[in-house]
Motif scaffolding. Structure first.
Motif, PDB file in Angstrom:
ATOM      1  N   ALA A  90       0.828  -1.210   0.000  1.00  0.00           N
ATOM      2  CA  ALA A  90       0.000   0.000   0.000  1.00  0.00           C
ATOM      3  C   ALA A  90       0.864   1.262   0.000  1.00  0.00           C
ATOM      4  CB  ALA A  90      -0.940  -0.002   1.199  1.00  0.00           C
ATOM      5  N   THR A  91       1.957   1.217   0.722  1.00  0.00           N
ATOM      6  CA  THR A  91       2.894   2.349   0.791  1.00  0.00           C
ATOM      7  C   THR A  91       4.312   1.799   0.907  1.00  0.00           C
ATOM      8  OG1 THR A  91       2.791   2.461   3.196  1.00  0.00           O
ATOM      9  CG2 THR A  91       1.233   3.850   1.976  1.00  0.00           C
ATOM     10  N   LEU A  92       5.270   2.680   0.742  1.00  0.00           N
ATOM     11  CA  LEU A  92       6.667   2.328   0.952  1.00  0.00           C
ATOM     12  C   LEU A  92       7.191   3.114   2.138  1.00  0.00           C
ATOM     13  CD1 LEU A  92       8.085   2.295  -2.683  1.00  0.00           C
ATOM     14  CD2 LEU A  92       7.631   0.343  -1.203  1.00  0.00           C
ATOM     15  N   ALA A  93       7.912   2.445   3.001  1.00  0.00           N
ATOM     16  CA  ALA A  93       8.508   3.119   4.154  1.00  0.00           C
ATOM     17  C   ALA A  93       9.624   4.045   3.672  1.00  0.00           C
ATOM     18  CB  ALA A  93       9.067   2.083   5.131  1.00  0.00           C
ATOM     19  N   PRO A  94       9.836   5.151   4.363  1.00  0.00           N
ATOM     20  CA  PRO A  94      10.954   6.022   3.994  1.00  0.00           C
ATOM     21  C   PRO A  94      12.277   5.270   4.148  1.00  0.00           C
ATOM     22  CG  PRO A  94       9.632   6.981   5.771  1.00  0.00           C
ATOM     23  CD  PRO A  94       9.093   5.623   5.505  1.00  0.00           C
ATOM     24  N   ASP A  95      13.250   5.687   3.367  1.00  0.00           N
ATOM     25  CA  ASP A  95      14.579   5.080   3.473  1.00  0.00           C
ATOM     26  C   ASP A  95      15.158   5.313   4.858  1.00  0.00           C
ATOM     27  OD1 ASP A  95      14.547   4.223   0.861  1.00  0.00           O
ATOM     28  OD2 ASP A  95      15.609   5.973   0.095  1.00  0.00           O
ATOM     29  N   GLU A  96      15.988   4.373   5.277  1.00  0.00           N
ATOM     30  CA  GLU A  96      16.713   4.532   6.543  1.00  0.00           C
ATOM     31  C   GLU A  96      17.575   5.784   6.458  1.00  0.00           C
ATOM     32  OE1 GLU A  96      16.895   2.580   9.355  1.00  0.00           O
ATOM     33  OE2 GLU A  96      15.339   1.230   8.610  1.00  0.00           O
ATOM     34  N   PRO A  97      17.604   6.593   7.514  1.00  0.00           N
ATOM     35  CA  PRO A  97      18.489   7.767   7.497  1.00  0.00           C
ATOM     36  C   PRO A  97      19.939   7.319   7.281  1.00  0.00           C
ATOM     37  CG  PRO A  97      16.991   7.848   9.369  1.00  0.00           C
ATOM     38  CD  PRO A  97      16.829   6.490   8.742  1.00  0.00           C
ATOM     39  N   GLY A  98      20.619   7.999   6.384  1.00  0.00           N
ATOM     40  CA  GLY A  98      22.017   7.693   6.116  1.00  0.00           C
ATOM     41  C   GLY A  98      22.235   6.620   5.064  1.00  0.00           C
ATOM     42  N   LEU A  99      21.158   6.049   4.519  1.00  0.00           N
ATOM     43  CA  LEU A  99      21.300   5.038   3.475  1.00  0.00           C
ATOM     44  C   LEU A  99      21.845   5.693   2.211  1.00  0.00           C
ATOM     45  CD1 LEU A  99      20.786   2.145   2.366  1.00  0.00           C
ATOM     46  CD2 LEU A  99      18.524   2.969   1.681  1.00  0.00           C
ATOM     47  N   ARG A 100      22.882   5.083   1.657  1.00  0.00           N
ATOM     48  CA  ARG A 100      23.486   5.607   0.426  1.00  0.00           C
ATOM     49  C   ARG A 100      23.674   4.451  -0.550  1.00  0.00           C
ATOM     50  NH1 ARG A 100      29.339   8.009  -0.502  1.00  0.00           N
ATOM     51  NH2 ARG A 100      29.744   6.041   0.524  1.00  0.00           N
ATOM     52  N   TRP A 101      23.030   4.550  -1.707  1.00  0.00           N
ATOM     53  CA  TRP A 101      23.158   3.527  -2.743  1.00  0.00           C
ATOM     54  C   TRP A 101      24.460   3.734  -3.488  1.00  0.00           C
ATOM     55  CZ3 TRP A 101      20.165  -0.562  -2.593  1.00  0.00           C
ATOM     56  CH2 TRP A 101      18.942  -0.463  -1.938  1.00  0.00           C
ATOM     57  N   LEU A 102      25.175   2.643  -3.768  1.00  0.00           N
ATOM     58  CA  LEU A 102      26.508   2.723  -4.358  1.00  0.00           C
ATOM     59  C   LEU A 102      26.591   2.192  -5.784  1.00  0.00           C
ATOM     60  CD1 LEU A 102      28.502   1.461  -1.253  1.00  0.00           C
ATOM     61  CD2 LEU A 102      28.101   3.840  -1.963  1.00  0.00           C
ATOM     62  N   GLY A 103      25.681   1.330  -6.176  1.00  0.00           N
ATOM     63  CA  GLY A 103      25.757   0.816  -7.538  1.00  0.00           C
ATOM     64  C   GLY A 103      24.878  -0.392  -7.771  1.00  0.00           C
ATOM     65  N   CYS A 140      24.931  -0.897  -1.214  1.00  0.00           N
ATOM     66  CA  CYS A 140      24.612   0.319  -0.477  1.00  0.00           C
ATOM     67  C   CYS A 140      25.478   0.389   0.769  1.00  0.00           C
ATOM     68  CB  CYS A 140      23.129   0.371  -0.111  1.00  0.00           C
ATOM     69  SG  CYS A 140      22.603  -0.912   1.041  1.00  0.00           S
ATOM     70  N   LYS A 141      25.403   1.530   1.425  1.00  0.00           N
ATOM     71  CA  LYS A 141      26.100   1.730   2.687  1.00  0.00           C
ATOM     72  C   LYS A 141      25.100   2.300   3.674  1.00  0.00           C
ATOM     73  CE  LYS A 141      30.763   2.582   3.422  1.00  0.00           C
ATOM     74  NZ  LYS A 141      31.982   3.331   3.166  1.00  0.00           N
ATOM     75  N   LEU A 142      25.055   1.720   4.859  1.00  0.00           N
ATOM     76  CA  LEU A 142      24.151   2.169   5.906  1.00  0.00           C
ATOM     77  C   LEU A 142      24.898   2.126   7.222  1.00  0.00           C
ATOM     78  CD1 LEU A 142      21.314   3.029   6.824  1.00  0.00           C
ATOM     79  CD2 LEU A 142      20.740   0.609   7.001  1.00  0.00           C
ATOM     80  N   GLY A 143      24.926   3.249   7.906  1.00  0.00           N
ATOM     81  CA  GLY A 143      25.621   3.313   9.187  1.00  0.00           C
ATOM     82  C   GLY A 143      27.092   2.978   9.069  1.00  0.00           C
ATOM     83  N   GLY A 144      27.707   3.353   7.949  1.00  0.00           N
ATOM     84  CA  GLY A 144      29.122   3.095   7.755  1.00  0.00           C
ATOM     85  C   GLY A 144      29.450   1.670   7.331  1.00  0.00           C
ATOM     86  N   ARG A 145      28.427   0.829   7.184  1.00  0.00           N
ATOM     87  CA  ARG A 145      28.654  -0.570   6.802  1.00  0.00           C
ATOM     88  C   ARG A 145      28.174  -0.820   5.381  1.00  0.00           C
ATOM     89  NH1 ARG A 145      26.632  -4.898  10.733  1.00  0.00           N
ATOM     90  NH2 ARG A 145      27.942  -6.058   9.292  1.00  0.00           N
ATOM     91  N   ALA A 146      29.031  -1.417   4.581  1.00  0.00           N
ATOM     92  CA  ALA A 146      28.660  -1.787   3.218  1.00  0.00           C
ATOM     93  C   ALA A 146      27.738  -2.998   3.255  1.00  0.00           C
ATOM     94  CB  ALA A 146      29.911  -2.086   2.405  1.00  0.00           C
ATOM     95  N   GLN A 147      26.750  -2.971   2.389  1.00  0.00           N
ATOM     96  CA  GLN A 147      25.801  -4.073   2.296  1.00  0.00           C
ATOM     97  C   GLN A 147      25.523  -4.333   0.827  1.00  0.00           C
ATOM     98  OE1 GLN A 147      22.300  -3.511   4.730  1.00  0.00           O
ATOM     99  NE2 GLN A 147      23.431  -2.333   6.231  1.00  0.00           N
ATOM    100  N   ARG A 148      25.006  -5.514   0.548  1.00  0.00           N
ATOM    101  CA  ARG A 148      24.616  -5.840  -0.820  1.00  0.00           C
ATOM    102  C   ARG A 148      23.296  -6.597  -0.812  1.00  0.00           C
ATOM    103  NH1 ARG A 148      26.414 -11.190  -2.014  1.00  0.00           N
ATOM    104  NH2 ARG A 148      26.877 -10.915  -4.203  1.00  0.00           N
ATOM    105  N   LEU A 149      22.512  -6.339  -1.817  1.00  0.00           N
ATOM    106  CA  LEU A 149      21.227  -7.000  -2.007  1.00  0.00           C
ATOM    107  C   LEU A 149      21.331  -7.781  -3.313  1.00  0.00           C
ATOM    108  CD1 LEU A 149      18.145  -7.358  -1.440  1.00  0.00           C
ATOM    109  CD2 LEU A 149      17.831  -5.279  -2.779  1.00  0.00           C
ATOM    110  N   HIS A 150      21.319  -9.097  -3.224  1.00  0.00           N
ATOM    111  CA  HIS A 150      21.409  -9.967  -4.395  1.00  0.00           C
ATOM    112  C   HIS A 150      20.041 -10.617  -4.562  1.00  0.00           C
ATOM    113  CE1 HIS A 150      23.703 -13.549  -6.437  1.00  0.00           C
ATOM    114  NE2 HIS A 150      22.829 -12.979  -7.252  1.00  0.00           N
ATOM    115  N   GLU A 151      19.410 -10.360  -5.693  1.00  0.00           N
ATOM    116  CA  GLU A 151      18.036 -10.822  -5.881  1.00  0.00           C
ATOM    117  C   GLU A 151      17.816 -11.307  -7.303  1.00  0.00           C
ATOM    118  OE1 GLU A 151      14.810  -8.378  -4.177  1.00  0.00           O
ATOM    119  OE2 GLU A 151      13.767  -8.589  -6.081  1.00  0.00           O
TER     120      GLU A 151
END
Length: 128
Positions: free
Chosen positions: A61-74, A96-107
């Motif tokens: 129905a809606t999308l939650a706002p992005d986490e503060p500090g979330l930065r997409w990298l590629g 992406c990077k969130l809270g200084g930690r690099a993360q990846r979403l593989h889907e």
């Protein structure tokens, strides 16, 4: 892909901007183009576009706002497999990077073309 196997980087207007607004809005020609435009929409905070390109059977129905500090990298698109004229799968890794930690979403995402000819995101399965 460019020579050497690297994915070519296109200016926003030639890649995704044209699908986000104007006369070709919501008219991505294939599932991979839609995937790229949806990633760009996440980066730019275009929540209306994300909802408009989500299949009605699975759309929230809606999308939650992005986490503060979330930065997409590629975004790396690994595979685009048309299944038939109206169904396709796209495998991607978004970093992406969130809270200084690099993360990846593989889907592996499934896409379906509706009666108007528009590609829509149906759902996806996360990979390790």
């Amino acid at each position: 892909m460019s020579p050497g196997g690297r994915q070519e980087t296109l200016p926003y207007g030639r890649c995704c901007g044209r699908w986000h607004q104007g006369p070709t809005r919501l008219q991505a020609p294939d599932a991979e183009s839609l995937m790229r435009s949806r990633y760009s929409a996440y980066v730019l905070g275009l929540h209306d576009y994300l909802l408009d390109t989500w299949h009605p059977d699975t759309r929230p129905a809606t999308l939650a706002p992005d986490e503060p500090g979330l930065r997409w990298l590629g975004l790396e698109v690994r595979r685009h497999e048309p299944r038939d004229d109206d169904h396709a799968m796209v495998e991607f890794v978004a970093r992406c990077k969130l809270g200084g930690r690099a993360q990846r979403l593989h889907e592996c995402s499934r896409f379906e073309r509706n009666a108007l000819g528009q590609w829509l995101y149906l759902d996806g399965q996360f990979r390790d």
